[in-house]
Design an enzyme around this catalytic site. Structure first.
Site, PDB file in Angstrom:
ATOM      1  N   ASP A 111       0.844  -1.189   0.000  1.00 16.93           N
ATOM      2  CA  ASP A 111       0.000   0.000   0.000  1.00 16.93           C
ATOM      3  C   ASP A 111       0.878   1.237   0.000  1.00 16.93           C
ATOM      4  O   ASP A 111       1.814   1.351   0.808  1.00 16.93           O
ATOM      5  CB  ASP A 111      -0.915   0.009   1.231  1.00 16.93           C
ATOM      6  N   HIS A 118      -3.775  13.958   1.218  1.00 14.36           N
ATOM      7  CA  HIS A 118      -3.985  13.051   2.343  1.00 14.36           C
ATOM      8  C   HIS A 118      -2.784  13.051   3.280  1.00 14.36           C
ATOM      9  O   HIS A 118      -2.936  13.150   4.508  1.00 14.36           O
ATOM     10  CB  HIS A 118      -4.236  11.636   1.825  1.00 14.36           C
ATOM     11  N   ARG A 127       1.180  14.906  13.634  1.00 12.12           N
ATOM     12  CA  ARG A 127       2.401  15.634  14.033  1.00 12.12           C
ATOM     13  C   ARG A 127       2.110  17.130  14.032  1.00 12.12           C
ATOM     14  O   ARG A 127       2.668  17.890  13.229  1.00 12.12           O
ATOM     15  CB  ARG A 127       3.555  15.316  13.064  1.00 12.12           C
ATOM     16  N   GLU A 183     -10.610   3.772   4.049  1.00 11.06           N
ATOM     17  CA  GLU A 183      -9.659   4.454   3.177  1.00 11.06           C
ATOM     18  C   GLU A 183     -10.018   4.110   1.740  1.00 11.06           C
ATOM     19  O   GLU A 183      -9.918   2.953   1.326  1.00 11.06           O
ATOM     20  CB  GLU A 183      -8.214   4.048   3.470  1.00 11.06           C
ATOM     21  N   GLU A 185      -9.318   3.848  -2.009  1.00 13.69           N
ATOM     22  CA  GLU A 185      -8.091   3.726  -2.779  1.00 13.69           C
ATOM     23  C   GLU A 185      -8.358   3.057  -4.129  1.00 13.69           C
ATOM     24  O   GLU A 185      -9.393   2.430  -4.331  1.00 13.69           O
ATOM     25  CB  GLU A 185      -7.053   2.900  -2.006  1.00 13.69           C
ATOM     26  N   ASP A 217      -8.926   0.138   2.283  1.00 15.51           N
ATOM     27  CA  ASP A 217      -7.884  -0.333   3.194  1.00 15.51           C
ATOM     28  C   ASP A 217      -8.260   0.120   4.608  1.00 15.51           C
ATOM     29  O   ASP A 217      -7.789   1.151   5.092  1.00 15.51           O
ATOM     30  CB  ASP A 217      -6.525   0.221   2.783  1.00 15.51           C
ATOM     31  N   ARG A 221      -7.334   3.795  13.579  1.00 13.64           N
ATOM     32  CA  ARG A 221      -6.485   4.988  13.695  1.00 13.64           C
ATOM     33  C   ARG A 221      -5.813   5.112  15.065  1.00 13.64           C
ATOM     34  O   ARG A 221      -4.679   5.607  15.152  1.00 13.64           O
ATOM     35  CB  ARG A 221      -7.316   6.244  13.418  1.00 13.64           C
ATOM     36  N   GLN A 224      -3.017   2.635  15.021  1.00 15.01           N
ATOM     37  CA  GLN A 224      -2.006   3.132  14.082  1.00 15.01           C
ATOM     38  C   GLN A 224      -1.176   4.265  14.698  1.00 15.01           C
ATOM     39  O   GLN A 224       0.055   4.298  14.563  1.00 15.01           O
ATOM     40  CB  GLN A 224      -2.682   3.626  12.808  1.00 15.01           C
ATOM     41  N   LYS A 237      -3.623  -1.724  10.333  1.00 16.12           N
ATOM     42  CA  LYS A 237      -4.110  -1.862   8.962  1.00 16.12           C
ATOM     43  C   LYS A 237      -4.168  -3.306   8.469  1.00 16.12           C
ATOM     44  O   LYS A 237      -4.851  -3.597   7.488  1.00 16.12           O
ATOM     45  CB  LYS A 237      -3.226  -1.048   8.003  1.00 16.12           C
ATOM     46  N   THR A 241      -8.320  -5.740   4.215  1.00 21.32           N
ATOM     47  CA  THR A 241      -8.332  -4.853   3.059  1.00 21.32           C
ATOM     48  C   THR A 241      -9.355  -5.417   2.091  1.00 21.32           C
ATOM     49  O   THR A 241      -9.233  -6.564   1.646  1.00 21.32           O
ATOM     50  CB  THR A 241      -6.955  -4.793   2.378  1.00 21.32           C
ATOM     51  N   THR A 328      -4.760   6.348   0.365  1.00 18.41           N
ATOM     52  CA  THR A 328      -6.007   7.111   0.399  1.00 18.41           C
ATOM     53  C   THR A 328      -6.015   8.201  -0.657  1.00 18.41           C
ATOM     54  O   THR A 328      -5.077   8.974  -0.790  1.00 18.41           O
ATOM     55  CB  THR A 328      -6.206   7.743   1.784  1.00 18.41           C
ATOM     56  N   GLU A 342      -9.891  12.399   7.980  1.00 15.35           N
ATOM     57  CA  GLU A 342      -9.797  13.748   7.423  1.00 15.35           C
ATOM     58  C   GLU A 342     -11.147  14.452   7.408  1.00 15.35           C
ATOM     59  O   GLU A 342     -11.245  15.639   7.747  1.00 15.35           O
ATOM     60  CB  GLU A 342      -9.253  13.672   5.998  1.00 15.35           C
TER      61      GLU A 342
END
Length: 393
Positions: A111, A118, A127, A183, A185, A217, A221, A224, A237, A241, A328, A342
């Site tokens: 992936d 994204h 961050r 997600e 994709e 996917d 969160r 993660q 993750k 999928t 994503t 998001e």
């Protein structure tokens, strides 16, 4: 054999000709089909009846032999099917009456993280005191290896995973994820393999990639966020999928090819591309029937040709059935983000559904549907299929 029967039916028209594997009612053996309108043409039966030279490619009921046969055979089979649709109609059945199963054996799964929008959003959320993008992001297509064994066909229930999470007070907890996410994709299915030690250049992309599928996917969160430093995604993750049961041949998307966004700085030599492998696709995301986003694939910073070149530049070999996904798909505008992370800004701005309820992340019982279309030259759109899954406890 796990599959889905009575799934939402896509109208593919008569020129897209996507492939699938399916099982007829009362049978256990899978067959290979091609989508025509809202029906499936049984290629396994049709080519066997005609004793066609390529009948053996479809006898096992999987796309695996066709994938391995290479681009010349892909072209010849597609040309034959397109020219003989009327003659093959006796082997045509409604897609709503068959069980669609995983169309190929997934050899490896990678992936990527190819959307600048994204990656920037995730960077700001995870961050907040640092740069939105990591220093390497615009120099190479970042990716991670997933688990081929947890790639499942559309319609497979998605069980809420458990894992470690860091609480707000700094303590470590273990339990079911509270931030289960989707997600949206695009997936790329490798056909022809390559030799160990021999990189695949960007200009050879269409000699190795057979077609595309739609991917969800799923992501936990909170798991993660705690685990991803320093080696990236893992248990957050790898639990599931989902992929669409249809694989659209790359040839069907020739008219959807566009120039990608301008890359700045210029990438190193092996990632420089003269051919336009951007794709004008749209992914429509619905939660419990409410459309929450329409994500434009045309905004993806890294193309699939660059992803494949980077995946193999160290000499890693390709195998038929390898699957790699874009990461994503998100755009710059409101309602163009490909994840709830998001769309809800990590839960601070929940999304409102048509029934009046709100979602920061997915609840048990929620059903997610991601449908993809491609816009061809001249503006005509074609359907690429959809992937669906419902969350269970």
């Amino acid at each position: 054999m796990v599959g889905v029967r009575g799934a939402r039916v896509t109208d593919f028209g008569r020129t897209t000709l996507p492939y699938c594997s399916f099982v007829r009612p009362g049978e256990a053996r899978a067959r290979v089909g091609v989508g025509v309108g809202t029906d499936v043409v049984d290629l396994t039966a049709a080519l066997a009846t005609r004793r066609h030279a390529y009948a053996g490619l479809f006898a096992a009921g999987s796309l695996d032999p066709l994938l391995a046969a290479g681009p010349r055979t892909w072209h010849e089979v597609r040309t034959y099917v397109a020219a003989n649709l009327s003659a093959l109609a006796e082997h045509q059945v409604p897609a709503s009456g068959v069980e669609l199963v995983l169309p190929f054996e997934v050899a490896d799964y990678v992936d990527f993280y190819a959307s600048e929008h994204h990656a920037s959003n995730v960077g700001r959320l995870f961050r907040p005191d640092g740069d939105a993008l990591t220093p390497n992001w615009k120099h190479l297509p970042i990716g991670y290896h997933g688990r081929a064994g947890t790639v499942v066909v559309s319609g497979t229930p998605i069980r809420r995973p458990s894992g470690q999470m860091r609480e707000r007070d700094g303590t470590i907890a273990f339990g079911p994820t509270a931030k289960l996410d989707l997600e949206a994709e695009t997936g790329f299915v490798v056909g022809a393999g390559s030799s160990l030690g021999e990189p695949v250049p960007v200009e050879s992309f269409d000699q190795h990639v057979f077609g595309v599928c739609v991917v969800n996917d799923w992501s936990a969160r909170d798991v993660q966020a705690w685990e991803y430093v320093p080696l990236g995604p893992f248990l957050g993750k790898s639990f599931a999928t989902s992929v669409s049961p249809w694989v659209v041949p790359l040839a069907a998307l020739a008219g959807a090819r566009i120039d990608p966004p301008r890359r700045d700085p210029d990438p190193v030599a092996y990632l420089q591309d003269d051919e336009p492998w951007g794709l004008d696709l749209e992914l429509e995301i619905a939660v419990n029937g409410t459309v929450v986003s329409r994500a434009p694939y045309s905004e993806m910073y890294w193309t699939p040709a660059q992803m494949l070149a980077h995946l193999t530049v160290n000499g890693a070999a390709l195998r038929p059935g390898d699957l790699f996904a874009s990461g994503t798909v998100s755009g710059p505008g409101p309602g163009q983000q490909g994840s709830l992370l998001e769309l809800s800004w990590n839960g601070s701005r929940p999304v409102t559904l048509d029934d009046g309820s709100t979602r920061a992340f997915l609840l048990d019982g929620d059903r997610v549907t991601i449908a993809a279309t491609a816009r061809l030259a001249g503006g005509r759109r074609i359907a690429l299929g959809q992937v669906e899954g419902q969350v269970t406890s």
